[in-house]
Design a protein around this motif. Structure first.
Motif, PDB file in Angstrom:
ATOM      1  N   TRP A  18       0.792  -1.239   0.000  1.00 48.60           N
ATOM      2  CA  TRP A  18       0.000   0.000   0.000  1.00 48.60           C
ATOM      3  C   TRP A  18       0.826   1.293   0.000  1.00 48.60           C
ATOM      4  CZ3 TRP A  18       2.150   1.721   4.386  1.00 48.60           C
ATOM      5  CH2 TRP A  18       2.454   0.788   5.379  1.00 48.60           C
ATOM      6  N   ARG A  19       2.144   1.211   0.125  1.00 49.63           N
ATOM      7  CA  ARG A  19       2.904   2.450   0.346  1.00 49.63           C
ATOM      8  C   ARG A  19       2.845   3.412  -0.833  1.00 49.63           C
ATOM      9  NH1 ARG A  19       9.061  -0.030   0.418  1.00 49.63           N
ATOM     10  NH2 ARG A  19       9.286  -0.320  -1.826  1.00 49.63           N
ATOM     11  N   GLU A  20       2.679   2.907  -2.045  1.00 49.84           N
ATOM     12  CA  GLU A  20       2.589   3.807  -3.192  1.00 49.84           C
ATOM     13  C   GLU A  20       1.288   4.604  -3.190  1.00 49.84           C
ATOM     14  OE1 GLU A  20       3.259   1.684  -6.798  1.00 49.84           O
ATOM     15  OE2 GLU A  20       5.366   1.244  -6.324  1.00 49.84           O
ATOM     16  N   ASN A  21       0.315   4.173  -2.385  1.00 52.10           N
ATOM     17  CA  ASN A  21      -0.964   4.871  -2.312  1.00 52.10           C
ATOM     18  C   ASN A  21      -1.079   5.789  -1.093  1.00 52.10           C
ATOM     19  OD1 ASN A  21      -1.895   3.456  -4.609  1.00 52.10           O
ATOM     20  ND2 ASN A  21      -2.441   1.703  -3.338  1.00 52.10           N
ATOM     21  N   LEU A  22      -0.024   5.866  -0.301  1.00 52.57           N
ATOM     22  CA  LEU A  22      -0.064   6.758   0.860  1.00 52.57           C
ATOM     23  C   LEU A  22      -0.191   8.211   0.414  1.00 52.57           C
ATOM     24  CD1 LEU A  22       2.655   5.279   3.236  1.00 52.57           C
ATOM     25  CD2 LEU A  22       0.240   5.544   3.775  1.00 52.57           C
ATOM     26  N   PRO A  23      -1.024   8.991   1.088  1.00 51.04           N
ATOM     27  CA  PRO A  23      -1.168  10.404   0.712  1.00 51.04           C
ATOM     28  C   PRO A  23      -0.080  11.258   1.352  1.00 51.04           C
ATOM     29  CG  PRO A  23      -2.715   9.851   2.451  1.00 51.04           C
ATOM     30  CD  PRO A  23      -1.980   8.583   2.131  1.00 51.04           C
ATOM     31  N   THR A 242      -8.034   7.944   5.307  1.00 52.35           N
ATOM     32  CA  THR A 242      -9.199   7.935   4.411  1.00 52.35           C
ATOM     33  C   THR A 242      -9.668   9.356   4.117  1.00 52.35           C
ATOM     34  OG1 THR A 242     -10.794   7.663   6.215  1.00 52.35           O
ATOM     35  CG2 THR A 242      -9.945   5.664   5.199  1.00 52.35           C
ATOM     36  N   MET A 246      -7.304   8.155   0.689  1.00 54.96           N
ATOM     37  CA  MET A 246      -6.755   6.812   0.533  1.00 54.96           C
ATOM     38  C   MET A 246      -7.884   5.782   0.575  1.00 54.96           C
ATOM     39  SD  MET A 246      -3.595   5.111   2.663  1.00 54.96           S
ATOM     40  CE  MET A 246      -2.655   3.737   1.987  1.00 54.96           C
ATOM     41  N   ASP A 247      -7.802   4.773  -0.270  1.00 50.47           N
ATOM     42  CA  ASP A 247      -8.765   3.678  -0.273  1.00 50.47           C
ATOM     43  C   ASP A 247      -8.901   3.095   1.127  1.00 50.47           C
ATOM     44  OD1 ASP A 247     -10.212   1.304  -1.714  1.00 50.47           O
ATOM     45  OD2 ASP A 247      -8.622   0.383  -0.505  1.00 50.47           O
ATOM     46  N   ASP A 250      -6.844  -0.138   1.847  1.00 48.14           N
ATOM     47  CA  ASP A 250      -5.423   0.193   1.936  1.00 48.14           C
ATOM     48  C   ASP A 250      -5.127   0.989   3.198  1.00 48.14           C
ATOM     49  OD1 ASP A 250      -4.850  -1.110  -0.413  1.00 48.14           O
ATOM     50  OD2 ASP A 250      -4.713   0.703  -1.635  1.00 48.14           O
ATOM     51  N   VAL A 291       8.128   6.850  -1.463  1.00 46.49           N
ATOM     52  CA  VAL A 291       6.739   7.275  -1.546  1.00 46.49           C
ATOM     53  C   VAL A 291       6.674   8.785  -1.641  1.00 46.49           C
ATOM     54  CG1 VAL A 291       4.492   7.154  -0.406  1.00 46.49           C
ATOM     55  CG2 VAL A 291       6.165   5.332  -0.094  1.00 46.49           C
TER      56      VAL A 291
END
Length: 293
Positions: A18-23, A242, A246-247, A250, A291
């Motif tokens: 999930w780290r590539e999706n961290l905001p 969230t 973020m999903d 994830d 990231v």
């Protein structure tokens, strides 16, 4: 990796998932574009849990946090908070109006809210919103125990929502809400995710995160997390992620790992108040791994 059922894989939680999706904040961001998390305040003098959740949401990167407080608790919050805003609500109608404000982008409801009709009404307002929602602690209990008929109501409302919902029970809350489901923890969490339509985060020494078809086991948590308030911090971390877009699945996986890693950094003597201040260090290390570039 191992298969439990067809189309359902169990994996160990790790930043690679999930780290590539961290905001992370962008140069043009402002406090509201970074996410505005709304946390329902605790009942009367029970303000500590919601303050922990709010601070965790702020430390994980949400640009703004508001605690929705009953009027009798406002002075307690005002005396303890600086960067976190407080807004008075007398009931579910006020809460729904607050949820409808354009800047609000995520909700955490439940920490020390009280197992009361008022919490039930606040929860219904949150479920009727179009915002990602983290339901923890008392927000789960008002749909279970003496209110077993309400569990089906909860599941129907979750399935009808436009936004995603995460439920974060410990074992006792899980059994009160879902009953005696068969199987091991992973199988029970997966069955609960299918039954409820929510992401299930079943807390424990190895926390299980499940949505339909996906099951993740978090294994980096130390025993020092067995301390009052640590679950409130976890709810706030997930809510803060969230609220930043973020999903939800994830964010639940990331929240469990970040929460545990913060505790690992501190070591013995950990109390819940220590955790939010440790989150930025964990986020910094994740960013250094590539990231947010």
């Amino acid at each position: 990796m191992r298969k439990v059922k067809e189309k359902n894989e169990i994996r160990e939680n790790s930043p690679e998932l999930w780290r590539e999706n961290l905001p992370y904040p962008k140069p043009a961001d402002n406090k509201y574009s970074r996410g505005h998390l709304l946390v329902l305040g605790g009942a009367l003098y029970q303000t500590g849990a919601s303050r922990l959740a709010a601070m965790a949401g702020l430390r994980v990167g949400a640009g703004a946090i508001t605690i929705a407080s009953l009027p009798q608790s406002l002075l307690i919050y005002a005396a303890h908070l600086t960067a976190i805003m407080v807004s008075p609500v007398t009931g579910a109608r006020d809460f729904a109006k607050l949820l409808a404000e354009k800047h609000i982008s995520g909700i955490v409801i439940g920490p020390a809210a009280g197992v009361t009709e008022k919490t039930y009404e606040f929860s219904l307002a949150a479920l009727e919103s179009a915002l990602p929602l983290v339901m923890d602690a008392d927000a789960l209990s008002v749909f279970s125990d003496k209110h077993k008929a309400r569990a089906e109501e909860l599941f129907a409302l979750i399935k009808a929502r436009k936004a995603k919902t995460v439920l974060t029970p410990h074992e006792g809350e899980f059994k009160r809400l879902f009953g005696e489901l068969p199987g091991d923890r992973e199988e029970r969490a997966q069955a609960a995710a299918i039954k409820s339509g929510a992401v299930i985060l079943l807390k424990g020494n190895e926390t299980v995160i499940a949505s339909e078809g996906k099951t993740i086991i978090n294994k980096n948590a130390p025993s020092t997390l067995a301390t009052a308030g640590s679950g409130d911090v976890l709810a706030g971390i997930i809510g803060g992620l969230t609220a930043q877009g973020m999903d939800v699945f994830d964010a639940s996986c990331a929240g469990a790992w970040i929460h545990a890693e913060a505790a690992n950094i501190f070591g013995p003597g950990l109390i819940a108040e220590d955790l939010p201040g440790l989150v930025p260090g964990v986020m910094r290390e994740l960013e250094r791994w590539g990231v947010g570039e």
